[in-house]
Design a protein around this motif. Structure first.
Motif, PDB file in Angstrom:
ATOM      1  N   VAL A 185      26.577  30.054 -17.758  1.00 13.85           N
ATOM      2  CA  VAL A 185      27.024  28.671 -17.941  1.00 13.85           C
ATOM      3  C   VAL A 185      25.928  27.849 -18.628  1.00 13.85           C
ATOM      4  O   VAL A 185      26.220  27.016 -19.495  1.00 13.85           O
ATOM      5  N   GLU A 186      24.690  28.075 -18.239  1.00 17.20           N
ATOM      6  CA  GLU A 186      23.575  27.348 -18.862  1.00 17.20           C
ATOM      7  C   GLU A 186      23.495  27.645 -20.354  1.00 17.20           C
ATOM      8  O   GLU A 186      23.333  26.730 -21.183  1.00 17.20           O
ATOM      9  N   ILE A 187      23.626  28.907 -20.727  1.00 18.47           N
ATOM     10  CA  ILE A 187      23.517  29.305 -22.135  1.00 18.47           C
ATOM     11  C   ILE A 187      24.626  28.675 -22.967  1.00 18.47           C
ATOM     12  O   ILE A 187      24.372  28.090 -24.023  1.00 18.47           O
ATOM     13  N   ILE A 188      25.874  28.777 -22.504  1.00 14.78           N
ATOM     14  CA  ILE A 188      26.994  28.312 -23.331  1.00 14.78           C
ATOM     15  C   ILE A 188      27.052  26.791 -23.424  1.00 14.78           C
ATOM     16  O   ILE A 188      27.722  26.250 -24.316  1.00 14.78           O
ATOM     17  N   ASN A 189      26.350  26.098 -22.532  1.00 13.99           N
ATOM     18  CA  ASN A 189      26.345  24.633 -22.573  1.00 13.99           C
ATOM     19  C   ASN A 189      25.097  24.048 -23.217  1.00 13.99           C
ATOM     20  O   ASN A 189      24.941  22.831 -23.279  1.00 13.99           O
ATOM     21  N   THR A 190      24.215  24.895 -23.700  1.00 14.40           N
ATOM     22  CA  THR A 190      23.022  24.415 -24.395  1.00 14.40           C
ATOM     23  C   THR A 190      23.411  23.911 -25.778  1.00 14.40           C
ATOM     24  O   THR A 190      24.040  24.637 -26.557  1.00 14.40           O
ATOM     25  N   LYS A 191      23.057  22.682 -26.087  1.00 13.45           N
ATOM     26  CA  LYS A 191      23.447  22.084 -27.365  1.00 13.45           C
ATOM     27  C   LYS A 191      22.514  22.525 -28.496  1.00 13.45           C
ATOM     28  O   LYS A 191      22.959  22.795 -29.611  1.00 13.45           O
TER      29      LYS A 191
END
Length: 395
Positions: A185-191
């Motif tokens: 989740v952290e990776i896919i939400n990193t802008k």
């Protein structure tokens, strides 16, 4: 003349009647142009809407959802990955890694999901399993374990290959599983990010290509995809008012129109889900549901409570169809232990079973009959004898 006018009018009516699309025909349904699509609620996995959801299709770079979660589970984030010639030769879209170059696994996962880097996917696959082919077998096996029975992976990056396929339903299952992993989740939400985050390796600036993150309230994923065979695809995720939805659209179109349509389809699905569905507790844990007689005990009855909560996602129409069915014996014999299962309760919506939970006893109840009482007397006598305390014994 009258017959000609009537015939013409009927023709027009029939034309428009058969031109109405099946999906989106009802006023409250989303009009989705993708060839296959689905919307689910993540916590329960309940399907809220679908269209050809079990039809196998090419899925382009949405493949990388499985690549990422499998790498997170199989490798260490600090692993150093050496890029092979095969990885460096991967076609666009790519990070332009060079053969022999070294990068941390974690950093390559950011490139994989934020920029959809095909070379990063190959490098990751080879690092985890020794070869692309072995990694793809592992991906397919993982999909089977998750219940994605119509999914076969032939590439780790989603490039078209014979037999490389999935379904909207399977991708929703895989994504639901992946989103339970905090690092995913952290990776896919990193802008945006610059890799490597540590070490002296070659540096890359990454910005997330997922427009959905910026364009939809509560958006928190997931992955875009496009190939000539698959068309434009997108797996989306958004959370509002405590409800997490996951959507999948496959083959939303080709060309400039298809590129935009995948966003339109996804937003329509999400709007539909958040507008018409609400997350509801159908049964609370520790709720008193039934009292039944107890035999061979001083106490005459025992109360049965629900062993856990049952939550689901409902629309307004379904609320009136909720049914609770209690299955418990007419009576029970002591002894009874607190928390002991003494029945079940099923919660359904019409013919759809939502969940089954145990009915448990609220307290301990000792058995009370002649054999049990005699046994207690004998046990007490034996304890007294053991310690030499017998009535009438003198020193």
């Amino acid at each position: 003349m009258y017959k000609k006018i009537l015939s013409f009018t009927l023709s027009i009516i029939l034309f428009f009647s058969f031109s109405i699309p099946v999906y989106g025909a009802k006023s409250n349904e989303p009009k989705v142009e993708a060839q296959a699509a689905i919307l689910i609620e993540a916590d329960t996995g309940r399907i809220l809407w679908e269209k050809n959801a079990h039809e196998p299709k090419a899925m382009a770079s949405t493949t990388k959802i499985m690549t990422c979660i499998l790498a997170l589970e199989s490798g260490m984030l600090d692993d150093v990955v050496t890029v092979s010639k095969r990885a460096a030769r991967a076609p666009e879209v790519k990070l332009r890694l060079k053969a022999g170059e070294k990068q941390r696994l974690e950093d390559l996962l950011y490139a994989l999901m934020m920029k959809s880097s095909n070379d990063a996917a190959v490098a990751i696959a080879e690092h985890i399993s020794g070869s692309v082919e072995a990694f793809c077998e592992k991906m397919t096996q993982k999909a089977r374990e998750l219940g994605a029975k119509n999914t076969v992976f032939k590439t780790p990056n989603g490039l078209d290959a014979n037999g490389h396929q999935s379904t909207a339903y399977d991708l929703a299952l895989i994504t639901r599983y992946a989103m339970k992993n905090p690092k995913f989740v952290e990776i896919i939400n990193t802008k945006q990010i610059t890799i490597p985050q540590e070490g002296n390796y070659r540096s890359y600036y990454l910005s997330n290509t997922n427009r959905f993150l910026n364009e939809y309230p509560g958006a928190n994923g997931v992955k875009t995809g496009y190939t000539g065979k698959a068309g434009y695809c997108f797996v989306g995720a958004a959370k509002q008012n405590g409800m997490q939805l996951i959507s999948v659209v496959l083959a939303s179109g080709w060309g400039a129109r298809g590129k935009e349509q995948k966003w339109v389809d996804t937003k329509r699905l999400m709007n539909y889900g958040f507008k018409y569905y609400k997350k509801v507790c159908l049964l609370e844990k520790n709720k008193l549901l039934k009292t039944i007689p107890v035999e061979r005990a001083k106490e005459t009855s025992v109360s049965l409570y629900s062993g856990k909560d049952i939550f689901t996602t409902l629309n307004e129409e379904e609320r009136s169809k909720v049914q609770i069915k209690i299955d418990a014996p007419q009576s029970v014999e002591a002894p009874i232990t607190k928390g002991q299962k003494l029945g079940t309760v099923q919660v359904s919506i019409g013919n759809e079973l939502i969940g089954t939970v145990p009915l448990v006893a609220d307290r301990n109840i000792e058995r009370h009959d002649f054999p049990t009482s005699l046994k207690k007397v004998l046990n007490n006598w034996l304890k007294l004898t053991k310690y030499g305390i017998i009535i009438g014994e003198k020193e």
